[in-house]
Design an enzyme around this catalytic site. Structure first.
Site, PDB file in Angstrom:
ATOM      1  N   GLN A 214      22.533  22.061 -91.116  1.00  0.00           N
ATOM      2  CA  GLN A 214      23.289  22.820 -92.106  1.00  0.00           C
ATOM      3  C   GLN A 214      22.515  24.109 -92.450  1.00  0.00           C
ATOM      4  OE1 GLN A 214      26.280  22.395 -93.157  1.00  0.00           O
ATOM      5  NE2 GLN A 214      26.802  20.255 -92.770  1.00  0.00           N
TER       6      GLN A 214
ATOM      7  N   ASP B 299      32.076  10.355 -87.542  1.00  0.00           N
ATOM      8  CA  ASP B 299      31.367  11.260 -88.439  1.00  0.00           C
ATOM      9  C   ASP B 299      30.775  10.451 -89.585  1.00  0.00           C
ATOM     10  OD1 ASP B 299      33.510  10.678 -90.059  1.00  0.00           O
ATOM     11  OD2 ASP B 299      34.380  12.680 -89.986  1.00  0.00           O
ATOM     12  N   SER B 300      30.041  11.101 -90.466  1.00  0.00           N
ATOM     13  CA  SER B 300      29.286  10.371 -91.488  1.00  0.00           C
ATOM     14  C   SER B 300      30.096  10.064 -92.745  1.00  0.00           C
ATOM     15  CB  SER B 300      28.057  11.175 -91.903  1.00  0.00           C
ATOM     16  OG  SER B 300      28.445  12.324 -92.652  1.00  0.00           O
ATOM     17  N   GLY B 301      31.232  10.733 -92.906  1.00  0.00           N
ATOM     18  CA  GLY B 301      31.991  10.636 -94.149  1.00  0.00           C
ATOM     19  C   GLY B 301      31.628  11.724 -95.141  1.00  0.00           C
ATOM     20  N   GLY B 302      30.544  12.426 -94.879  1.00  0.00           N
ATOM     21  CA  GLY B 302      30.089  13.446 -95.819  1.00  0.00           C
ATOM     22  C   GLY B 302      31.085  14.564 -96.036  1.00  0.00           C
TER      23      GLY B 302
ATOM     24  N   ASP C 114      25.273  13.918 -94.542  1.00  0.00           N
ATOM     25  CA  ASP C 114      24.854  15.253 -94.960  1.00  0.00           C
ATOM     26  C   ASP C 114      25.783  15.776 -96.038  1.00  0.00           C
ATOM     27  OD1 ASP C 114      27.088  15.469 -93.254  1.00  0.00           O
ATOM     28  OD2 ASP C 114      26.594  17.538 -92.755  1.00  0.00           O
TER      29      ASP C 114
ATOM     30  N   CYS D 140      50.598  24.093 -66.244  1.00  0.00           N
ATOM     31  CA  CYS D 140      50.050  22.866 -66.819  1.00  0.00           C
ATOM     32  C   CYS D 140      50.447  21.650 -65.986  1.00  0.00           C
ATOM     33  CB  CYS D 140      50.540  22.703 -68.259  1.00  0.00           C
ATOM     34  SG  CYS D 140      49.862  21.249 -69.097  1.00  0.00           S
TER      35      CYS D 140
ATOM     36  N   CYS E  54      54.943  18.769 -69.253  1.00  0.00           N
ATOM     37  CA  CYS E  54      55.334  19.918 -68.430  1.00  0.00           C
ATOM     38  C   CYS E  54      55.927  19.498 -67.090  1.00  0.00           C
ATOM     39  CB  CYS E  54      54.137  20.834 -68.228  1.00  0.00           C
ATOM     40  SG  CYS E  54      53.632  21.680 -69.749  1.00  0.00           S
TER      41      CYS E  54
ATOM     42  N   CYS F  60      50.372  18.427 -67.269  1.00  0.00           N
ATOM     43  CA  CYS F  60      50.565  17.269 -68.149  1.00  0.00           C
ATOM     44  C   CYS F  60      51.947  16.638 -67.947  1.00  0.00           C
ATOM     45  CB  CYS F  60      50.371  17.668 -69.616  1.00  0.00           C
ATOM     46  SG  CYS F  60      51.784  18.497 -70.388  1.00  0.00           S
TER      47      CYS F  60
ATOM     48  N   ASP G  22      35.067  18.750 -81.347  1.00  0.00           N
ATOM     49  CA  ASP G  22      36.225  17.978 -81.789  1.00  0.00           C
ATOM     50  C   ASP G  22      37.032  18.825 -82.753  1.00  0.00           C
ATOM     51  OD1 ASP G  22      36.242  16.785 -84.849  1.00  0.00           O
ATOM     52  OD2 ASP G  22      34.260  17.412 -84.197  1.00  0.00           O
TER      53      ASP G  22
ATOM     54  N   HIS H  67      50.784  17.567 -74.594  1.00  0.00           N
ATOM     55  CA  HIS H  67      50.558  18.858 -73.957  1.00  0.00           C
ATOM     56  C   HIS H  67      49.352  19.584 -74.544  1.00  0.00           C
ATOM     57  CE1 HIS H  67      51.106  22.827 -72.259  1.00  0.00           C
ATOM     58  NE2 HIS H  67      50.997  23.288 -73.489  1.00  0.00           N
TER      59      HIS H  67
END
Length: 380
Positions: A192, A95-98, A149, A307, A312, A309, A269, A338
């Site tokens: 935005q 990400d940009s840090g904004g 941004d 599941c 599980c 994973c 994300d 999980h």
């Protein structure tokens, strides 16, 4: 310009705006829609790279602001960028840090040249501009970078939001000019505008004219309701190019993922799955499970019988409860494994539903099983 990030649209679902595609990066090609685990400090909490691969993770996200402060992007550059530093040979997005500047800094001053603020770690004076954000991300070496941004509160006034959006557009132009590694790193613009339809649409069109490698939708999942978020997506995603990736930032509840895919979003994300895992909350096909509850003390079933994973396959609810009641680190690791697998698998199921043109039917069944249809249903 030639972009190192390429999106290929494979199929559109018949009954919704959902898209099946592939996202090609310098470090692998990934099917979308896709959920990306968050590795804020160049590590997905409690997980090794090998474990992430075993659950089907593709691209992971790291945070420019935090890594700029510690250990420093110049040090990471020496290590061969994030890929070498954290031993991850698949896709990475920064990400940009904004967002962190505006959410973590106690005091800040926004000017045309950038943002002056104090570090949340030690209070020292810092300055982050579009050019500095791009420089740091160039040094971090992620496959996909974000334009710098401002991320105002969703319900900020119209006048403020308009000035902010206009400034973010100018910052986007400066970031494009500052980018030094077009052969290796893509750069996404961030739309935005809060909940103001005209601002969102105009900003999407302004950014679209700049030919970014892909487009992000920012300023959501910051306190607004799900209904407000989905309304913004309804009129924003149609303004984004069909041949570029659409990324909704910071969203990770099953409902938000499914509804956003229906509205044409490709990648997501969120820290949610690992954060709630450390508190003993597990996402299952039958809804959320509070593993510390006494009813699981002698429950020998896996966390989720549907599941696949590692957790599980190998451990019982009773054992998981024991780990959390005794505050053992293994509990955090198994729960994180999980929850991340649950969301990655959910996206696999969503992709299959798009292939079969039955995403709405899948959504209906999932909501019923997860408990979203119950009165006073919780939001994640």
């Amino acid at each position: 310009m030639e972009h190192p990030i390429k999106y290929t649209l494979l199929k559109k679902e018949k009954h919704t705006g959902a898209r099946l595609g592939t996202l090609e990066t310098p470090n692998g090609t990934y099917e979308t829609p896709m959920f990306m685990p968050v590795g804020t400090q160049a590590t997905v909490k409690a997980m090794t790279p090998e474990e992430l691969k075993s659950i089907g993770a593709g691209i992971i996200l790291s945070n420019t602001y935090h890594l700029w402060l510690r250990p420093g992007s110049d040090l990471i550059d020496e290590a061969g960028g994030l890929h070498g530093f954290m031993n991850w040979d698949q896709g990475i997005l920064t990400d940009s840090g904004g967002y962190q500047v505006f959410s973590l800094a106690d005091t800040r001053e926004i000017k045309e040249d950038g943002v002056h603020f104090k570090s949340h770690l030690d209070g020292r004076n810092l300055f982050l501009s579009p050019e500095k954000s791009i420089q740091v991300q160039n040094e971090l070496g992620a496959d996909i970078m974000m334009s710098f941004d401002e991320c105002p509160p969703f319900h900020e006034s119209y006048d403020y939001m308009k000035k902010s959006v206009d400034r973010t557009t100018r910052w986007a132009e400066r970031g494009l000019e500052a980018h030094q590694k077009w052969d290796k790193q893509g750069l996404f613009g961030i739309v935005q505008g809060g909940g103001y339809k005209d601002l969102r649409i105009q900003h999407a069109r302004d950014l679209r004219s700049m030919d970014f490698s892909g487009y992000s939708i920012g300023g959501l999942s910051v306190g607004e309701t799900h209904e407000e978020m989905f309304e913004v997506l309804d009129y924003t995603t149609p303004e984004l190019p069909e041949d570029k990736t659409r990324y909704l930032m910071g969203v990770g509840t099953p409902k938000a993922l499914i509804e956003s895919v229906i509205r044409g979003v490709d990648i997501f994300d969120c820290v949610l799955p690992t954060r709630v895992a450390r508190n003993g909350t597990l996402m299952t096909s039958q809804g959320r499970m509070r593993i510390k509850n006494a009813k699981y003390a002698r429950d020998w079933r896996p966390v989720d019988e549907k599941c696949d994973c590692y957790t599980c396959k190998n451990y019982s609810r009773a054992y998981m409860r024991h780990l959390f009641k005794t505050d053992e680190i293994l509990g955090h690791r198994l729960a994180s494994t999980h929850n991340l697998r649950f969301l990655i698998r959910l996206m696999e199921q969503v992709r299959e539903a798009i292939r079969n043109d039955n995403l709405l039917e899948f959504k209906e069944q999932f909501y019923e099983d997860y408990g979203y249809n119950e009165p006073n249903a919780l939001t994640y």
